[in-house]
Design a protein around this motif. Structure first.
Motif, PDB file in Angstrom:
ATOM      1  N   LYS A 282       0.791  -1.313  -0.176  1.00 37.99           N
ATOM      2  CA  LYS A 282       0.033   0.288  -0.009  1.00 37.99           C
ATOM      3  C   LYS A 282       0.989   1.307  -0.037  1.00 37.99           C
ATOM      4  CE  LYS A 282      -4.081   2.069   0.231  1.00 37.99           C
ATOM      5  NZ  LYS A 282      -3.475   3.149   0.055  1.00 37.99           N
ATOM      6  N   VAL A 283       2.074   1.260   0.422  1.00 41.80           N
ATOM      7  CA  VAL A 283       2.952   2.318   0.804  1.00 41.80           C
ATOM      8  C   VAL A 283       3.411   2.611  -0.783  1.00 41.80           C
ATOM      9  CG1 VAL A 283       5.010   3.155   1.465  1.00 41.80           C
ATOM     10  CG2 VAL A 283       3.774   1.836   2.913  1.00 41.80           C
ATOM     11  N   SER A 284       3.639   1.633  -1.684  1.00 47.06           N
ATOM     12  CA  SER A 284       3.910   1.859  -2.948  1.00 47.06           C
ATOM     13  C   SER A 284       2.981   2.295  -3.814  1.00 47.06           C
ATOM     14  CB  SER A 284       4.587   0.520  -3.580  1.00 47.06           C
ATOM     15  OG  SER A 284       5.647  -0.211  -2.831  1.00 47.06           O
ATOM     16  N   TYR A 285       1.741   2.012  -3.351  1.00 47.16           N
ATOM     17  CA  TYR A 285       0.591   2.765  -4.083  1.00 47.16           C
ATOM     18  C   TYR A 285       0.515   3.886  -3.773  1.00 47.16           C
ATOM     19  CZ  TYR A 285      -4.348   3.462  -5.249  1.00 47.16           C
ATOM     20  OH  TYR A 285      -5.348   4.067  -5.670  1.00 47.16           O
ATOM     21  N   ASP A 286       0.546   4.404  -2.704  1.00 51.97           N
ATOM     22  CA  ASP A 286       0.427   5.783  -1.906  1.00 51.97           C
ATOM     23  C   ASP A 286       1.316   6.473  -2.797  1.00 51.97           C
ATOM     24  OD1 ASP A 286      -1.936   4.930  -0.770  1.00 51.97           O
ATOM     25  OD2 ASP A 286      -0.830   4.903   1.229  1.00 51.97           O
ATOM     26  N   ASN A 287       2.775   6.230  -2.626  1.00 55.78           N
ATOM     27  CA  ASN A 287       3.750   6.814  -3.237  1.00 55.78           C
ATOM     28  C   ASN A 287       3.603   7.184  -4.721  1.00 55.78           C
ATOM     29  OD1 ASN A 287       5.112   6.875  -0.906  1.00 55.78           O
ATOM     30  ND2 ASN A 287       6.678   5.264  -1.410  1.00 55.78           N
ATOM     31  N   ALA A 288       2.934   6.269  -5.262  1.00 54.43           N
ATOM     32  CA  ALA A 288       2.854   6.379  -6.987  1.00 54.43           C
ATOM     33  C   ALA A 288       1.664   7.456  -7.129  1.00 54.43           C
ATOM     34  CB  ALA A 288       2.386   5.278  -7.647  1.00 54.43           C
ATOM     35  N   LYS A 289       0.575   7.481  -6.177  1.00 54.37           N
ATOM     36  CA  LYS A 289      -0.456   8.349  -6.241  1.00 54.37           C
ATOM     37  C   LYS A 289      -0.185   9.587  -5.553  1.00 54.37           C
ATOM     38  CE  LYS A 289      -5.625   8.288  -5.689  1.00 54.37           C
ATOM     39  NZ  LYS A 289      -6.743   7.658  -4.903  1.00 54.37           N
ATOM     40  N   TRP A 290       0.171   9.634  -4.789  1.00 59.67           N
ATOM     41  CA  TRP A 290       0.425  11.234  -3.958  1.00 59.67           C
ATOM     42  C   TRP A 290       2.060  11.599  -4.264  1.00 59.67           C
ATOM     43  CZ3 TRP A 290      -4.385  11.779  -3.556  1.00 59.67           C
ATOM     44  CH2 TRP A 290      -5.056  10.817  -2.831  1.00 59.67           C
ATOM     45  N   SER A 291       2.706  11.147  -5.210  1.00 62.43           N
ATOM     46  CA  SER A 291       4.119  11.655  -5.200  1.00 62.43           C
ATOM     47  C   SER A 291       4.031  13.182  -5.443  1.00 62.43           C
ATOM     48  CB  SER A 291       4.704  11.085  -6.570  1.00 62.43           C
ATOM     49  OG  SER A 291       5.929  11.653  -6.793  1.00 62.43           O
ATOM     50  N   PRO A 292       4.896  13.959  -4.875  1.00 58.68           N
ATOM     51  CA  PRO A 292       4.816  15.288  -4.808  1.00 58.68           C
ATOM     52  C   PRO A 292       5.498  15.954  -6.097  1.00 58.68           C
ATOM     53  CG  PRO A 292       6.433  14.704  -3.304  1.00 58.68           C
ATOM     54  CD  PRO A 292       5.686  13.569  -3.630  1.00 58.68           C
ATOM     55  N   ARG A 293       6.257  15.058  -6.986  1.00 56.64           N
ATOM     56  CA  ARG A 293       6.896  15.396  -8.119  1.00 56.64           C
ATOM     57  C   ARG A 293       5.955  16.143  -9.134  1.00 56.64           C
ATOM     58  NH1 ARG A 293      10.161  10.120  -9.619  1.00 56.64           N
ATOM     59  NH2 ARG A 293       8.051   9.020  -9.163  1.00 56.64           N
ATOM     60  N   ARG A 294       6.368  17.034  -9.829  1.00 57.60           N
ATOM     61  CA  ARG A 294       6.017  17.790 -10.986  1.00 57.60           C
ATOM     62  C   ARG A 294       4.475  18.325 -10.231  1.00 57.60           C
ATOM     63  NH1 ARG A 294       7.684  13.066 -13.141  1.00 57.60           N
ATOM     64  NH2 ARG A 294       5.508  12.264 -13.033  1.00 57.60           N
ATOM     65  N   ALA A 295       4.431  18.684  -8.917  1.00 56.76           N
ATOM     66  CA  ALA A 295       3.258  19.328  -8.588  1.00 56.76           C
ATOM     67  C   ALA A 295       3.610  20.673  -7.819  1.00 56.76           C
ATOM     68  CB  ALA A 295       2.810  18.442  -7.364  1.00 56.76           C
ATOM     69  N   GLU A 296       2.983  21.484  -8.198  1.00 51.90           N
ATOM     70  CA  GLU A 296       3.292  23.009  -7.474  1.00 51.90           C
ATOM     71  C   GLU A 296       2.798  22.967  -6.268  1.00 51.90           C
ATOM     72  OE1 GLU A 296       1.716  27.788  -8.529  1.00 51.90           O
ATOM     73  OE2 GLU A 296       1.387  25.850  -9.910  1.00 51.90           O
ATOM     74  N   PRO A 297       3.893  23.473  -5.402  1.00 51.13           N
ATOM     75  CA  PRO A 297       3.625  23.561  -4.028  1.00 51.13           C
ATOM     76  C   PRO A 297       2.335  24.480  -3.457  1.00 51.13           C
ATOM     77  CG  PRO A 297       5.821  23.713  -4.328  1.00 51.13           C
ATOM     78  CD  PRO A 297       5.187  24.011  -5.606  1.00 51.13           C
ATOM     79  N   GLY A 298       1.309  24.117  -2.795  1.00 46.45           N
ATOM     80  CA  GLY A 298       0.159  24.948  -2.382  1.00 46.45           C
ATOM     81  C   GLY A 298      -0.676  25.197  -3.411  1.00 46.45           C
ATOM     82  N   ALA A 299      -0.813  24.236  -4.256  1.00 48.03           N
ATOM     83  CA  ALA A 299      -1.989  24.209  -5.281  1.00 48.03           C
ATOM     84  C   ALA A 299      -2.501  22.741  -5.456  1.00 48.03           C
ATOM     85  CB  ALA A 299      -1.246  24.625  -6.554  1.00 48.03           C
ATOM     86  N   TRP A 300      -3.686  22.848  -6.005  1.00 52.25           N
ATOM     87  CA  TRP A 300      -4.314  21.514  -6.315  1.00 52.25           C
ATOM     88  C   TRP A 300      -4.625  20.585  -4.908  1.00 52.25           C
ATOM     89  CZ3 TRP A 300      -0.493  22.632 -10.183  1.00 52.25           C
ATOM     90  CH2 TRP A 300      -1.070  23.129 -11.369  1.00 52.25           C
TER      91      TRP A 300
END
Length: 568
Positions: A282-300
């Motif tokens: 489940k940790v692997s699944y969460d990392n794939a879904k919630w990865s902060p890469r290519r995500a603007e901080p403070g948005a979405w």
């Protein structure tokens, strides 16, 4: 005349047993008896006769082309090749080079006897037929042994050692504790949220040997395969792949996966608990879904949670510049791409969703639900509204009455046996009365089991209500002081998904519950003043459709909890 000999065995086991040595010895004696001069020996140890790319055979053909000998001595045609077509190809090539072929166990082809040629050809066809039969028997034998629980593969997973078949029973796996300790360490670290790269760095820093020993350092792919290996929870599989023809030049076949229903599960001693294994996955699944890469901080704020209502698929985060030069953030459906949707006719007709408006609206609705625990219990109440809530005291009294009646029935049965032993009643009468008492006793036991289950459901519902109120109180104290990352973590903890259809927004909630205050459950933990992260392993309730981030089904809010939001 200069002669060369060629010998071949099919498997590595035959090579280890030295069967190729007996062939070489027989061929040397044959060459000496024929008066030839031995010019070279060419052998293939553990190579199938169904293939032409054999190192010994390639060296023989190259030497024949160079004119190093005039005749090749082989034990029989099937040693040269199992396929008759391959036999003809090799013999024709050697004939072009002016090299004859002599078989020690068959008539030579250099004779003008048509019967000898026919016999050799028939032997080649029979050899090909025998190879097909051997392959089919081998395949069926492995399937039979695997279904009987025998471990077929000679390569044991890391953490195990394979015990060969012997008088003690079929081949099986046993735990190899030095490696098993490393496996438990890796899975426990992953379940606790440690990244795979961090695990590799820790293993390398501690100089832990790698599974193969050929590499000096642990790689992420190695650790990832260990985390997906179901052998560590007591299941190894056979018949997972099948060989199919390969169209690539130089490749005869390739392995493709079979449907999971055709896999054969073979039990083995487990190394770790199944819930720990699932938590690591489940940790692997969460990392794939919630990865902060290519995500603007403070948005979405709802990144990864928004779904398109008509299509039922997720959304991407996109940033666009308006006509006045300002930037706006949107959630847009995956099926806006015709290729992803499967054609222009299946392209999603919905417009993009303004991220700032949807984020603010959803967080406001969740905040309102947490400030009023009655909304969180609305789903459970809607499920149970068709039946009146029973009273615990009445259920307890009814259970006590049924216990007394059951005890009376058992006493009546015992007295009936005493009467029979005293000779006061005969066997037919005993059987008739005993049947009636047993039927009445069974009916009472069914009623008691039903009431006991109803009372357990009532107690579970009461614990659920207390748990929801306790959880809402904890979050209420800090919800107005959360920054953006904390708000995002809270929504990911509470929301199953947000389905947007036109102007309608449907929020599906899930509530992670600790044990009620004062509970002495061994797994209970002291509540924290801030929302727990998504990877928390606290005990949760999976009843009444209220579930945690990890298990069960999400709470489907009642009609009153479906909200509408403005959508530009």
């Amino acid at each position: 005349m200069k002669a060369a000999i060629y010998a071949r065995v099919s498997t590595e086991r035959q090579a280890e047993r030295g069967t190729i040595g007996s062939q070489v010895q027989a061929l040397r004696a044959y060459v000496a008896a024929a008066g030839h001069e031995l010019a070279g020996e060419y052998c293939d140890d553990g190579h199938s006769g169904a293939r032409l790319d054999r190192p010994g055979l390639d060296a023989l053909r190259d030497a024949a082309e160079a004119g190093l000998f005039e005749v090749v001595c082989c034990l029989s045609p099937d040693r040269l090749a199992r396929s008759y077509a391959y036999q003809v190809l090799i013999l024709d090539e050697l004939a072009r080079f002016g090299v004859g072929v002599a078989f020690a166990d068959a008539p030579g082809l250099d004779q003008d006897d048509p019967q000898a040629k026919l016999l050799t050809q028939v032997q080649g066809v029979i050899a090909e037929y025998e190879r097909a039969k051997i392959g089919e028997r081998y395949r069926r034998g492995k399937l039979f042994r695997s279904r009987a629980g025998e471990v077929i593969s000679r390569k044991a997973p890391y953490g195990y050692r394979r015990v060969p078949r012997g008088p003690g029973g079929p081949a099986h796996l046993e735990i190899y504790e030095p490696e098993a300790t490393v496996v438990r360490r890796i899975v426990a670290a992953r379940a606790a949220g440690t990244t795979i790269r961090q695990i590799c760095r820790q293993l390398n820093a501690d100089a832990v040997p790698t599974p193969t020993g050929s590499r000096a350092v642990w790689g992420t792919s190695t650790v990832n395969r260990l985390l997906r290996n179901e052998a560590y929870i007591g299941r190894v599989y056979f018949n997972r792949t099948e060989a199919v023809p390969d169209r690539r030049p130089g490749h005869r076949s390739r392995q493709v996966p079979r449907p999971r229903g055709e896999w054969i599960a073979i039990p083995c001693p487990p190394l770790i608990a199944e819930d720990t294994f699932e938590a690591a996955g489940k940790v692997s699944y969460d990392n794939a879904k919630w990865s902060p890469r290519r995500a603007e901080p403070g948005a979405w704020l709802l990144r990864g949670l928004v779904k398109c209502g008509p299509c039922g698929v997720g959304t991407n985060c996109h940033k666009m510049r308006g006509r006045n030069g300002t930037w706006h953030r949107y959630y847009y459906c995956h099926n806006h791409d015709p290729v992803r949707a499967g054609g222009h006719d299946r392209r999603c007709p919905e417009r993009n969703i303004r991220a700032d408006a949807l984020d603010e609206f959803v967080f406001g609705q969740v905040r309102a639900a947490l400030l009023d625990p009655a909304l969180l219990l609305a789903g459970e109440q809607a499920i149970a509204v068709h039946a009146p809530v029973p009273d615990d005291q009445l259920l307890a009294a009814e259970l006590a009455r049924l216990d007394r009646r059951l005890e009376a029935a058992r006493g009546e049965h015992n007295r009936l046996i005493d009467l029979y032993q005293a000779g006061l009643i005969d066997m037919p009468e005993l059987h008739r009365r005993a049947t009636a008492i047993t039927a009445r006793q069974r009916e009472l036991e069914e009623k008691r089991a039903s009431l006991a289950a109803e009372r357990a459901d009532l107690a579970r519902g009461n614990r659920l209500r207390h748990g929801v109120e306790h959880f809402a109180g904890r979050v209420r104290a800090v919800i107005d002081h959360l920054d953006h990352p904390q708000r995002q973590a809270l929504l990911r903890l509470l929301i199953e998904d947000v389905q947007v259809t036109g102007w309608h927004v449907k929020i599906r909630l899930r509530i992670p519950l600790d044990e009620p205050p004062g509970s002495d459950h061994p797994r209970g933990r002291t509540p924290q003043p801030s929302p727990a992260p998504a990877g928390s392993d606290r005990p949760v309730s999976t009843e009444d459709r209220l579930r945690s981030l990890h298990e069960g089904e999400g709470l489907q809010p009642p009609p009153g909890q479906e909200r509408r939001a403005g959508r530009p």
